[in-house]
Scaffold this motif. Structure first.
Motif, PDB file in Angstrom:
ATOM      1  N   GLY A 167      48.797  91.365  48.022  1.00 36.15           N
ATOM      2  CA  GLY A 167      48.872  90.277  46.977  1.00 36.15           C
ATOM      3  C   GLY A 167      47.733  89.055  46.916  1.00 36.15           C
ATOM      4  N   ILE A 168      47.152  89.088  47.912  1.00 33.81           N
ATOM      5  CA  ILE A 168      46.105  88.351  48.185  1.00 33.81           C
ATOM      6  C   ILE A 168      44.875  89.190  47.604  1.00 33.81           C
ATOM      7  N   LEU A 169      44.790  90.517  47.871  1.00 34.88           N
ATOM      8  CA  LEU A 169      43.835  91.329  47.387  1.00 34.88           C
ATOM      9  C   LEU A 169      43.759  91.542  45.951  1.00 34.88           C
ATOM     10  N   SER A 170      44.844  91.965  45.499  1.00 35.31           N
ATOM     11  CA  SER A 170      45.206  92.272  43.992  1.00 35.31           C
ATOM     12  C   SER A 170      45.549  91.089  43.112  1.00 35.31           C
ATOM     13  N   GLY A 171      46.333  90.352  43.793  1.00 33.11           N
ATOM     14  CA  GLY A 171      46.754  89.159  42.885  1.00 33.11           C
ATOM     15  C   GLY A 171      45.902  87.878  42.739  1.00 33.11           C
ATOM     16  N   ALA A 172      45.300  87.593  43.737  1.00 36.50           N
ATOM     17  CA  ALA A 172      44.162  86.611  43.604  1.00 36.50           C
ATOM     18  C   ALA A 172      42.859  87.263  43.355  1.00 36.50           C
ATOM     19  N   GLY A 173      42.625  88.492  43.542  1.00 36.08           N
ATOM     20  CA  GLY A 173      41.059  89.277  43.427  1.00 36.08           C
ATOM     21  C   GLY A 173      40.664  88.711  42.189  1.00 36.08           C
ATOM     22  N   PRO A 174      41.316  89.155  40.953  1.00 33.15           N
ATOM     23  CA  PRO A 174      40.668  88.498  39.484  1.00 33.15           C
ATOM     24  C   PRO A 174      40.086  87.305  39.931  1.00 33.15           C
ATOM     25  N   ILE A 251      33.962  88.346  52.092  1.00 32.82           N
ATOM     26  CA  ILE A 251      35.017  88.792  51.549  1.00 32.82           C
ATOM     27  C   ILE A 251      36.565  88.676  52.545  1.00 32.82           C
ATOM     28  N   ARG A 252      36.146  89.174  53.713  1.00 30.40           N
ATOM     29  CA  ARG A 252      37.163  89.023  54.723  1.00 30.40           C
ATOM     30  C   ARG A 252      37.785  87.356  54.989  1.00 30.40           C
ATOM     31  N   ARG A 253      36.601  86.641  55.243  1.00 31.95           N
ATOM     32  CA  ARG A 253      37.021  85.112  55.211  1.00 31.95           C
ATOM     33  C   ARG A 253      37.903  84.833  53.921  1.00 31.95           C
ATOM     34  N   THR A 254      37.499  85.087  52.776  1.00 34.40           N
ATOM     35  CA  THR A 254      38.121  84.851  51.500  1.00 34.40           C
ATOM     36  C   THR A 254      39.450  85.253  51.358  1.00 34.40           C
ATOM     37  N   LEU A 255      39.809  86.470  52.068  1.00 35.25           N
ATOM     38  CA  LEU A 255      41.149  87.035  51.791  1.00 35.25           C
ATOM     39  C   LEU A 255      41.825  86.527  53.132  1.00 35.25           C
ATOM     40  N   GLU A 256      41.391  86.184  54.295  1.00 37.45           N
ATOM     41  CA  GLU A 256      41.846  85.658  55.196  1.00 37.45           C
ATOM     42  C   GLU A 256      42.404  84.121  55.056  1.00 37.45           C
ATOM     43  N   ALA A 257      41.776  83.633  54.266  1.00 39.91           N
ATOM     44  CA  ALA A 257      42.053  82.019  53.688  1.00 39.91           C
ATOM     45  C   ALA A 257      43.204  82.192  53.033  1.00 39.91           C
ATOM     46  N   GLY A 258      43.283  83.035  52.263  1.00 43.84           N
ATOM     47  CA  GLY A 258      44.299  83.399  51.217  1.00 43.84           C
ATOM     48  C   GLY A 258      45.768  83.731  52.009  1.00 43.84           C
ATOM     49  N   ARG A 259      45.465  84.538  53.055  1.00 43.18           N
ATOM     50  CA  ARG A 259      46.668  85.198  53.687  1.00 43.18           C
ATOM     51  C   ARG A 259      47.147  83.753  54.549  1.00 43.18           C
ATOM     52  N   ARG A 260      46.429  82.987  55.176  1.00 43.95           N
ATOM     53  CA  ARG A 260      46.657  81.969  56.017  1.00 43.95           C
ATOM     54  C   ARG A 260      47.664  80.742  55.218  1.00 43.95           C
ATOM     55  N   ARG A 261      47.214  80.955  53.785  1.00 46.21           N
ATOM     56  CA  ARG A 261      47.665  79.661  53.006  1.00 46.21           C
ATOM     57  C   ARG A 261      49.365  80.447  52.629  1.00 46.21           C
ATOM     58  N   SER A 262      49.198  81.585  52.604  1.00 51.93           N
ATOM     59  CA  SER A 262      50.587  82.362  52.159  1.00 51.93           C
ATOM     60  C   SER A 262      51.307  82.120  53.285  1.00 51.93           C
ATOM     61  N   LEU A 263      50.924  82.426  54.527  1.00 53.95           N
ATOM     62  CA  LEU A 263      51.727  82.100  55.619  1.00 53.95           C
ATOM     63  C   LEU A 263      52.189  80.668  55.941  1.00 53.95           C
ATOM     64  N   GLU A 264      51.480  79.564  55.480  1.00 54.41           N
ATOM     65  CA  GLU A 264      51.894  78.307  55.453  1.00 54.41           C
ATOM     66  C   GLU A 264      52.958  78.183  54.279  1.00 54.41           C
ATOM     67  N   MET A 265      52.957  78.672  53.250  1.00 55.51           N
ATOM     68  CA  MET A 265      53.773  78.430  52.281  1.00 55.51           C
ATOM     69  C   MET A 265      55.146  79.024  52.670  1.00 55.51           C
ATOM     70  N   ALA A 266      55.206  80.208  53.177  1.00 54.18           N
ATOM     71  CA  ALA A 266      56.406  80.918  53.463  1.00 54.18           C
ATOM     72  C   ALA A 266      56.993  80.134  54.895  1.00 54.18           C
ATOM     73  N   GLU A 267      56.205  79.433  55.627  1.00 55.23           N
ATOM     74  CA  GLU A 267      56.779  78.367  56.539  1.00 55.23           C
ATOM     75  C   GLU A 267      57.411  77.412  55.996  1.00 55.23           C
ATOM     76  N   GLU A 268      56.864  76.606  54.920  1.00 52.13           N
ATOM     77  CA  GLU A 268      57.326  75.625  54.291  1.00 52.13           C
ATOM     78  C   GLU A 268      58.663  75.920  53.618  1.00 52.13           C
ATOM     79  N   ALA A 269      58.596  77.166  52.955  1.00 47.08           N
ATOM     80  CA  ALA A 269      59.955  77.354  52.382  1.00 47.08           C
ATOM     81  C   ALA A 269      61.213  77.688  53.299  1.00 47.08           C
ATOM     82  N   ARG A 270      60.758  78.267  54.442  1.00 44.88           N
ATOM     83  CA  ARG A 270      61.708  78.573  55.536  1.00 44.88           C
ATOM     84  C   ARG A 270      62.130  77.178  55.899  1.00 44.88           C
ATOM     85  N   GLY A 271      61.490  76.355  56.053  1.00 44.53           N
ATOM     86  CA  GLY A 271      61.871  74.918  56.696  1.00 44.53           C
ATOM     87  C   GLY A 271      62.907  74.292  55.668  1.00 44.53           C
ATOM     88  N   THR A 272      62.739  74.409  54.387  1.00 46.28           N
ATOM     89  CA  THR A 272      63.525  73.585  53.411  1.00 46.28           C
ATOM     90  C   THR A 272      64.934  74.439  53.178  1.00 46.28           C
TER      91      THR A 272
END
Length: 274
Positions: A167-174, A251-272
């Protein structure tokens, strides 16, 4: 490609940039407008023949629902929407960072929940949509895949972690590519081209190069080498991109930044949802 027939009402909860691009393509490929309802607080119209309301209809139970709001709004949506859905409702979520378990915690009734991560070229039928589900309902999955196939390429995942990375690669990729096009144009302008001319050349070049990469059997790396003559202008530019793996590292740093934010969002959603 035409869309499959809808088995009943199809609700779009939210219709921002991404959901709007998907809807535009579905309408262009012949989806049944009379079965679509867009639920959005503004009540702003979307297209002729498509019902738009500001609250959930009381006259029907949807066969399909697509969650297209901002991810942070899920806890405002779920308490009102969840009681309306029945076991046969197919729930599709395009909410980035919200795990399937968090969706099931908020929407316990539907048997089939599908996570989808599309991208905005879906508007032209040139999109990529990644799918992940734990459902074993083959008919429901085939229906969702058929809808997404009208938007372009569909990639199915059995591993949610890999789905997230894709999702980070193709969803955010554009968005990343659009930045690159802008950078190319800005570079051309710096060297003397007019802004409009540099922009036209950059966009046309990317369109043609992407089409060539998609149609050729060779890897993009091989295609790049075929363009670059030893000691020529292309090789001189590639040497800058290739120096110390500069472009790949960026590009690796770019994708990793998106992946970290996705993990943070998942954690936030699990908490609520707990």
């Amino acid at each position: 490609m035409s869309v499959p027939a809808l088995p009943g009402p199809f609700w779009l909860v939210g219709c921002g940039n991404m959901a709007g691009a998907m809807l535009e393509r579905w309408l262009a490929t012949g989806i049944e407008r009379a079965r679509i309802t867009v639920i959005r607080p503004s009540g702003a119209p979307v297209a002729d023949g498509v019902r738009v309301v500001t609250d959930y209809p009381e006259d029907e139970v949807p066969a399909l629902v697509m969650l297209g709001t901002k991810p942070r709004k899920i806890d405002a949506v779920a308490p009102l929407l969840a009681p309306i859905l029945d076991e046969e409702t197919i729930l599709i979520s395009i909410l980035a960072g919200i795990e399937l378990s968090s969706l099931r915690a908020r929407f316990p009734t539907p048997r089939t929940i599908v996570k989808a991560m599309p991208n905005t070229p879906a508007k032209l039928g040139k999109g990529v949509t990644n799918l992940f589900t734990d459902s074993e309902d083959g008919h429901a999955i085939a229906l969702v895949e058929g809808l997404m196939a009208a938007l372009g390429t569909v990639e199915r995942f059995d591993d949610e972690a890999l789905f997230q990375i894709a999702g980070i690669l193709s969803g955010a990729g554009p968005a990343f590519l659009f930045r690159f096009i802008d950078a190319l144009a800005a570079g051309g302008e710096t060297l003397g081209l007019s802004k409009d001319q540099a922009g036209r050349l950059a966009k046309a070049m990317v369109e043609g190069a992407a089409a060539l990469a998609a149609s050729e059997a060779e890897s993009p790396a091989t295609l790049a080498d075929r363009v670059a003559s030893p000691g020529g202008t292309t090789r001189a530019g590639l040497n800058v991109l290739d120096e110390d793996g500069a472009l790949e590292a960026l590009i690796r740093r770019t994708l990793e930044a998106g992946r970290r934010r996705s993990l943070e969002m998942a954690e936030e959603a699990r908490g609520t949802s707990s």
